[in-house]
Design a protein around this motif. Structure first.
Motif, PDB file in Angstrom:
ATOM      1  N   LEU A 185      44.585  42.643  32.939  1.00 27.20           N
ATOM      2  CA  LEU A 185      43.240  42.574  33.151  1.00 27.20           C
ATOM      3  C   LEU A 185      43.044  42.436  34.510  1.00 27.20           C
ATOM      4  N   SER A 186      43.848  41.722  35.473  1.00 27.50           N
ATOM      5  CA  SER A 186      43.743  41.760  36.756  1.00 27.50           C
ATOM      6  C   SER A 186      43.640  43.216  37.600  1.00 27.50           C
ATOM      7  N   ALA A 217      38.975  35.310  30.419  1.00 27.81           N
ATOM      8  CA  ALA A 217      39.937  34.985  29.596  1.00 27.81           C
ATOM      9  C   ALA A 217      40.986  36.122  29.366  1.00 27.81           C
ATOM     10  N   THR A 218      42.347  35.714  29.399  1.00 34.26           N
ATOM     11  CA  THR A 218      43.289  36.744  29.499  1.00 34.26           C
ATOM     12  C   THR A 218      43.114  37.869  28.148  1.00 34.26           C
ATOM     13  N   SER A 227      50.863  35.720  27.834  1.00 35.73           N
ATOM     14  CA  SER A 227      49.735  35.502  28.529  1.00 35.73           C
ATOM     15  C   SER A 227      49.949  36.012  29.850  1.00 35.73           C
ATOM     16  N   LEU A 228      51.149  35.942  30.329  1.00 38.76           N
ATOM     17  CA  LEU A 228      51.101  36.710  31.977  1.00 38.76           C
ATOM     18  C   LEU A 228      50.959  38.262  31.942  1.00 38.76           C
ATOM     19  N   PHE A 229      51.561  38.865  30.924  1.00 40.99           N
ATOM     20  CA  PHE A 229      51.191  40.343  30.678  1.00 40.99           C
ATOM     21  C   PHE A 229      49.747  40.605  30.527  1.00 40.99           C
ATOM     22  N   LYS A 239      42.696  33.036  32.595  1.00 43.28           N
ATOM     23  CA  LYS A 239      43.085  31.747  31.747  1.00 43.28           C
ATOM     24  C   LYS A 239      43.392  32.447  30.464  1.00 43.28           C
ATOM     25  N   ASP A 240      44.173  31.485  29.798  1.00 41.09           N
ATOM     26  CA  ASP A 240      44.533  31.874  28.506  1.00 41.09           C
ATOM     27  C   ASP A 240      43.650  30.931  27.738  1.00 41.09           C
ATOM     28  N   VAL A 241      42.594  31.287  27.230  1.00 37.79           N
ATOM     29  CA  VAL A 241      41.623  30.408  26.535  1.00 37.79           C
ATOM     30  C   VAL A 241      40.949  31.317  25.569  1.00 37.79           C
TER      31      VAL A 241
END
Length: 112
Positions: A9-10, A54-55, A2-4, A35-37
């Motif tokens: 995305l950022s 959403a990531t 999720s951080l990746f 967010k990881d949603v």
């Protein structure tokens, strides 16, 4: 993982955000949260001047990511999904409805 996705995305959002803010003539700072949603692509809290993404969006083609960014930016003018909301969105991002319809058809069947 999720951080990746959030970092990827950022990078994309930051590269495009100022230009889109200018298109909408938005002058105030906006807080962006990743967010990881799984239930939505984006959400806007117009009073807080915050947009959540959403990531999972980073897995999608850039045209779909752009459509979500434009959609959420439009909420600073119209907080609901009124006729005026979609009229402005189509003006700022032509073919939005067609692109969004295709976005909703895409499914990723993976564990991340």
């Amino acid at each position: 993982m999720s951080l990746f996705y959030a970092k990827e995305l950022s990078n994309f959002v930051e590269k495009n955000l100022e230009n889109i803010k200018n298109i909408f003539n938005i002058k105030f700072p906006i807080t962006i949260v990743y967010k990881d949603v799984k239930t939505y692509f984006g959400s806007c809290y117009f009073r807080r001047k915050q947009i959540n993404f959403a990531t999972k969006l980073c897995k999608y083609d850039p045209i779909y990511i752009m459509s979500v960014i434009y959609h959420e930016m439009d909420h600073f003018y119209y907080p609901n999904h009124s006729t005026k909301f979609y009229a402005l969105l189509e003006q700022k991002f032509p073919n939005y409805k067609k692109i969004h319809k295709n976005l909703k058809k895409i499914t990723y069947n993976d564990l991340y």
